[in-house]
Design a protein around this motif. Structure first.
Motif, PDB file in Angstrom:
ATOM      1  N   VAL A 296     -33.337  71.232 130.026  1.00 29.71           N
ATOM      2  CA  VAL A 296     -32.912  71.908 128.805  1.00 29.71           C
ATOM      3  C   VAL A 296     -32.467  73.337 129.125  1.00 29.71           C
ATOM      4  CG1 VAL A 296     -33.713  72.758 126.551  1.00 29.71           C
ATOM      5  CG2 VAL A 296     -34.423  70.496 127.379  1.00 29.71           C
ATOM      6  N   GLY A 297     -33.079  73.933 130.142  1.00 29.59           N
ATOM      7  CA  GLY A 297     -32.727  75.296 130.512  1.00 29.59           C
ATOM      8  C   GLY A 297     -31.285  75.440 130.960  1.00 29.59           C
ATOM      9  N   THR A 298     -30.749  74.385 131.557  1.00 26.11           N
ATOM     10  CA  THR A 298     -29.349  74.438 131.977  1.00 26.11           C
ATOM     11  C   THR A 298     -28.438  74.671 130.781  1.00 26.11           C
ATOM     12  OG1 THR A 298     -29.835  72.896 133.772  1.00 26.11           O
ATOM     13  CG2 THR A 298     -27.524  73.174 133.164  1.00 26.11           C
ATOM     14  N   VAL A 299     -28.755  73.992 129.672  1.00 26.13           N
ATOM     15  CA  VAL A 299     -27.935  74.115 128.468  1.00 26.13           C
ATOM     16  C   VAL A 299     -28.156  75.466 127.794  1.00 26.13           C
ATOM     17  CG1 VAL A 299     -27.436  73.118 126.211  1.00 26.13           C
ATOM     18  CG2 VAL A 299     -27.974  71.623 128.145  1.00 26.13           C
ATOM     19  N   SER A 300     -29.422  75.854 127.612  1.00 23.40           N
ATOM     20  CA  SER A 300     -29.697  77.069 126.841  1.00 23.40           C
ATOM     21  C   SER A 300     -29.279  78.330 127.580  1.00 23.40           C
ATOM     22  CB  SER A 300     -31.184  77.152 126.474  1.00 23.40           C
ATOM     23  OG  SER A 300     -31.989  77.304 127.621  1.00 23.40           O
ATOM     24  N   SER A 301     -29.443  78.352 128.911  1.00 21.62           N
ATOM     25  CA  SER A 301     -29.029  79.551 129.646  1.00 21.62           C
ATOM     26  C   SER A 301     -27.508  79.663 129.678  1.00 21.62           C
ATOM     27  CB  SER A 301     -29.589  79.532 131.068  1.00 21.62           C
ATOM     28  OG  SER A 301     -29.167  78.381 131.772  1.00 21.62           O
ATOM     29  N   ALA A 302     -26.823  78.512 129.777  1.00 16.87           N
ATOM     30  CA  ALA A 302     -25.364  78.549 129.738  1.00 16.87           C
ATOM     31  C   ALA A 302     -24.858  78.997 128.370  1.00 16.87           C
ATOM     32  CB  ALA A 302     -24.800  77.171 130.072  1.00 16.87           C
ATOM     33  N   ALA A 303     -25.617  78.654 127.319  1.00 16.84           N
ATOM     34  CA  ALA A 303     -25.205  79.028 125.958  1.00 16.84           C
ATOM     35  C   ALA A 303     -25.540  80.474 125.630  1.00 16.84           C
ATOM     36  CB  ALA A 303     -25.874  78.113 124.941  1.00 16.84           C
ATOM     37  N   ALA A 304     -26.359  81.123 126.466  1.00 20.51           N
ATOM     38  CA  ALA A 304     -26.809  82.478 126.148  1.00 20.51           C
ATOM     39  C   ALA A 304     -25.641  83.450 126.056  1.00 20.51           C
ATOM     40  CB  ALA A 304     -27.821  82.949 127.190  1.00 20.51           C
ATOM     41  N   GLY A 305     -24.645  83.289 126.920  1.00 16.84           N
ATOM     42  CA  GLY A 305     -23.484  84.177 126.881  1.00 16.84           C
ATOM     43  C   GLY A 305     -22.757  84.085 125.552  1.00 16.84           C
ATOM     44  N   ARG A 306     -22.582  82.875 125.059  1.00 10.30           N
ATOM     45  CA  ARG A 306     -21.908  82.698 123.771  1.00 10.30           C
ATOM     46  C   ARG A 306     -22.759  83.264 122.632  1.00 10.30           C
ATOM     47  NH1 ARG A 306     -20.964  77.766 126.349  1.00 10.30           N
ATOM     48  NH2 ARG A 306     -22.562  76.697 125.124  1.00 10.30           N
ATOM     49  N   LEU A 307     -24.077  83.121 122.750  1.00 14.54           N
ATOM     50  CA  LEU A 307     -24.961  83.673 121.725  1.00 14.54           C
ATOM     51  C   LEU A 307     -24.846  85.197 121.666  1.00 14.54           C
ATOM     52  CD1 LEU A 307     -28.205  81.535 122.202  1.00 14.54           C
ATOM     53  CD2 LEU A 307     -26.574  81.433 120.301  1.00 14.54           C
ATOM     54  N   VAL A 308     -24.788  85.829 122.832  1.00 18.19           N
ATOM     55  CA  VAL A 308     -24.659  87.282 122.862  1.00 18.19           C
ATOM     56  C   VAL A 308     -23.343  87.715 122.236  1.00 18.19           C
ATOM     57  CG1 VAL A 308     -24.367  89.272 124.406  1.00 18.19           C
ATOM     58  CG2 VAL A 308     -26.190  87.634 124.829  1.00 18.19           C
ATOM     59  N   THR A 309     -22.275  86.967 122.507  1.00 21.08           N
ATOM     60  CA  THR A 309     -20.977  87.291 121.925  1.00 21.08           C
ATOM     61  C   THR A 309     -21.014  87.205 120.404  1.00 21.08           C
ATOM     62  OG1 THR A 309     -19.832  86.460 123.888  1.00 21.08           O
ATOM     63  CG2 THR A 309     -18.532  86.652 121.876  1.00 21.08           C
ATOM     64  N   ARG A 310     -21.708  86.211 119.885  1.00 20.85           N
ATOM     65  CA  ARG A 310     -21.738  86.006 118.430  1.00 20.85           C
ATOM     66  C   ARG A 310     -22.782  86.885 117.740  1.00 20.85           C
ATOM     67  NH1 ARG A 310     -21.299  79.479 117.255  1.00 20.85           N
ATOM     68  NH2 ARG A 310     -19.228  79.165 118.186  1.00 20.85           N
ATOM     69  N   LEU A 311     -23.956  87.009 118.360  1.00 19.96           N
ATOM     70  CA  LEU A 311     -25.078  87.649 117.678  1.00 19.96           C
ATOM     71  C   LEU A 311     -25.438  89.024 118.224  1.00 19.96           C
ATOM     72  CD1 LEU A 311     -27.452  84.516 117.531  1.00 19.96           C
ATOM     73  CD2 LEU A 311     -25.826  85.286 115.780  1.00 19.96           C
ATOM     74  N   GLY A 312     -24.897  89.372 119.384  1.00 21.02           N
ATOM     75  CA  GLY A 312     -25.353  90.585 120.057  1.00 21.02           C
ATOM     76  C   GLY A 312     -26.634  90.285 120.817  1.00 21.02           C
ATOM     77  N   ARG A 313     -27.037  91.218 121.678  1.00 21.52           N
ATOM     78  CA  ARG A 313     -28.248  90.986 122.460  1.00 21.52           C
ATOM     79  C   ARG A 313     -29.483  90.897 121.578  1.00 21.52           C
ATOM     80  NH1 ARG A 313     -25.352  94.367 125.137  1.00 21.52           N
ATOM     81  NH2 ARG A 313     -26.440  96.167 124.287  1.00 21.52           N
ATOM     82  N   ARG A 314     -29.540  91.763 120.559  1.00 28.54           N
ATOM     83  CA  ARG A 314     -30.701  91.717 119.669  1.00 28.54           C
ATOM     84  C   ARG A 314     -30.789  90.364 118.982  1.00 28.54           C
ATOM     85  NH1 ARG A 314     -31.063  95.825 114.710  1.00 28.54           N
ATOM     86  NH2 ARG A 314     -29.353  94.484 114.003  1.00 28.54           N
ATOM     87  N   GLY A 315     -29.677  89.887 118.438  1.00 28.18           N
ATOM     88  CA  GLY A 315     -29.687  88.596 117.775  1.00 28.18           C
ATOM     89  C   GLY A 315     -30.033  87.464 118.728  1.00 28.18           C
ATOM     90  N   ALA A 316     -29.485  87.515 119.970  1.00 24.80           N
ATOM     91  CA  ALA A 316     -29.777  86.465 120.943  1.00 24.80           C
ATOM     92  C   ALA A 316     -31.257  86.466 121.332  1.00 24.80           C
ATOM     93  CB  ALA A 316     -28.909  86.657 122.193  1.00 24.80           C
ATOM     94  N   LEU A 317     -31.817  87.667 121.504  1.00 24.25           N
ATOM     95  CA  LEU A 317     -33.240  87.735 121.847  1.00 24.25           C
ATOM     96  C   LEU A 317     -34.117  87.250 120.699  1.00 24.25           C
ATOM     97  CD1 LEU A 317     -33.530  91.087 123.833  1.00 24.25           C
ATOM     98  CD2 LEU A 317     -34.033  88.789 124.673  1.00 24.25           C
ATOM     99  N   TYR A 318     -33.770  87.636 119.470  1.00 23.24           N
ATOM    100  CA  TYR A 318     -34.573  87.175 118.339  1.00 23.24           C
ATOM    101  C   TYR A 318     -34.476  85.661 118.165  1.00 23.24           C
ATOM    102  CZ  TYR A 318     -35.506  91.946 116.805  1.00 23.24           C
ATOM    103  OH  TYR A 318     -35.945  93.239 116.731  1.00 23.24           O
TER     104      TYR A 318
END
Length: 440
Positions: A296-318
């Motif tokens: 599952v980590g392969t998917v979620s870590s790869a998606a982290a970049g897109r999350l940061v783009t959409r939500l910012g680092r604060r949003g991605a961390l939350y």
């Protein structure tokens, strides 16, 4: 929502499919040169296979006892907290030795350091199955962890020096894939071998796997062409490390990495004890196979970049924190499906949060990036060591609910650090606005 979770500059998050911060250790890319390695050129494939094998061996050895803790406890008459030191001693020793090993690699060479580290770790791995007592087992595991510290401390620098910049990400990805496969396959292998022949045979099987990987590494790794030896300068190293530790943003990133890994270490150290007991009563081999959830980590870590783009680092961390917390709470249920879903959420949240924090480190440090990343690795593995031991103690005192409570406290710590960083960044912006107005 502003991307100001930690106050760092905007970043692009690199995928990291294994709970390992090696992707954060990328140093500044070196200039292109005709004889640097890249796909299609002689030596690139050999280098890729060699470092993949090294990654498999490193994480198969480092976490070799994690899936075996219930069997170790039963065989040696140890509590969960005592047996957990067979994991925590290895990760803790690695955490303490990463920084000095990175300094030694600057003096003696990346290839030499990786070879020596892997050789010592493999030799100790062949002795581990014959440990006569729990104390000896813990001591050997600590030596093994200290030896393994030379690999993540040197591998990224070797790649940055020997591989063309445009091929660097792919080369790093293959090494990280080796980490992931080694961590997962080692736990699955030990689980099934232990079910058939006992935990000592399982550790022996991991040792033999590591021997095969070490042989591949030794004969396949190309010699370093672009390494320039440096001098061992403890004063300069101390100054660089002190500068990083004085940076409040880096300190927050180190804390976030350690706290996320505390959750992860606690959960995966203790989960075997819960699943072999009522109401689940799963056999050892099936418990070992639970670590397939790592994928599952392969998917979620790869998606982290897109999350940061959409939500910012604060949003991605939350989002990562919320996902982890939801998984912890869901795992309290006594239904196996709920526990497995909880592990999926915990794993996805951890990998996403780790990807954000680890990638921020090398972007934040403008100089001494290798040391900045080594400090992150130290914090990360100290979190793993603390999480494994404290999680087991909490389990002994309060069952799985005790381990979950510890995990939720660590999650709350991540939230607190992130909120503090956001407020500090806003205060800094308010302070700079009047200064800019005066200058204009």
């Amino acid at each position: 929502m502003p991307p100001a979770s930690t106050g760092a500059s905007t970043l692009t998050v690199a995928a990291s499919p294994q709970p390992s911060p090696v992707a954060a250790a990328v140093v500044t890319a070196v200039p292109a040169a005709p004889d640097r390695l890249e796909p299609g050129r002689p030596g690139y494939r050999r280098m890729s296979f060699a470092l993949f094998a090294a990654g498999v061996a490193t994480f198969a050895l480092l976490y070799s006892t994690q899936a075996l803790l219930p069997a170790v406890s039963a065989s040696l008459g140890a509590t969960a907290g005592q047996a957990s030191w067979t994991v925590s001693a290895a990760t803790g020793a690695l955490a303490l030795c990463v920084l000095p090993m990175s300094a030694l690699s600057e003096r003696f060479g990346r290839r030499q350091m990786m070879t020596a580290s892997l050789t010592v770790a493999v030799l100790v791995g062949l002795l581990v199955p014959f440990a006569p007592s729990l104390g000896w087992l813990i001591a050997l595991r600590a030596v093994q962890g200290a030896a393994l510290a030379g690999l993540p401390a040197s591998a990224m620098a070797y790649l940055a020096e020997e591989v063309r910049p445009k091929a660097l990400v792919a080369a790093i990805g293959l090494f990280v894939a080796g980490n992931s496969i080694g961590g997962m396959s080692g736990r699955i292998l030990t689980g099934w071998v232990a079910q058939l022949w006992g935990w000592r045979a399982a550790l022996g099987a991991v040792g033999l796997l590591a021997v095969a990987c070490a042989v591949v590494f030794h004969f396949m790794i190309p010699r370093a062409r672009h390494f320039t030896p440096g001098s061992l300068n403890p004063k300069a190293l101390a100054k660089t490390v002190g500068g990083h530790l004085a940076d409040p943003l880096l300190r927050r990133l180190y804390a976030i990495g350690a706290l996320f890994m505390t959750v992860f270490g606690a959960v995966y150290t203790v989960i075997g004890y819960r699943l072999v007991e009522a109401p689940f009563d799963l056999p050892q081999g099936v418990v070992g196979s639970i670590f397939l959830v790592y994928l599952v980590g392969t998917v979620s870590s790869a998606a982290a970049g897109r999350l940061v783009t959409r939500l910012g680092r604060r949003g991605a961390l939350y989002l990562a924190v919320s996902t982890t917390a939801a998984g912890l709470l869901l795992s309290l249920a006594d239904q196996l499906a709920a526990v497995l879903l909880g592990l999926v959420l915990i794993t996805a949240g951890f990998f996403a949060g780790h990807a954000v924090a680890s990638s921020s480190v090398s972007r934040t440090a403008t100089k001494g990036r290798a040391q900045a990343s080594a400090l992150y690795q130290s914090a990360y593995y100290l979190g793993s060591s603390a999480g494994g031991t404290l999680g087991a103690v909490a389990f002994h005192a309060g069952g799985w609910a005790g381990t979950v409570s510890l995990g939720l406290l660590a999650v709350l710590g991540v939230v607190s650090v992130t909120l503090y960083g956001t407020r500090a960044a806003r205060a800094e912006r308010r302070r700079l606005v009047p200064v800019a107005s005066l200058q204009n």
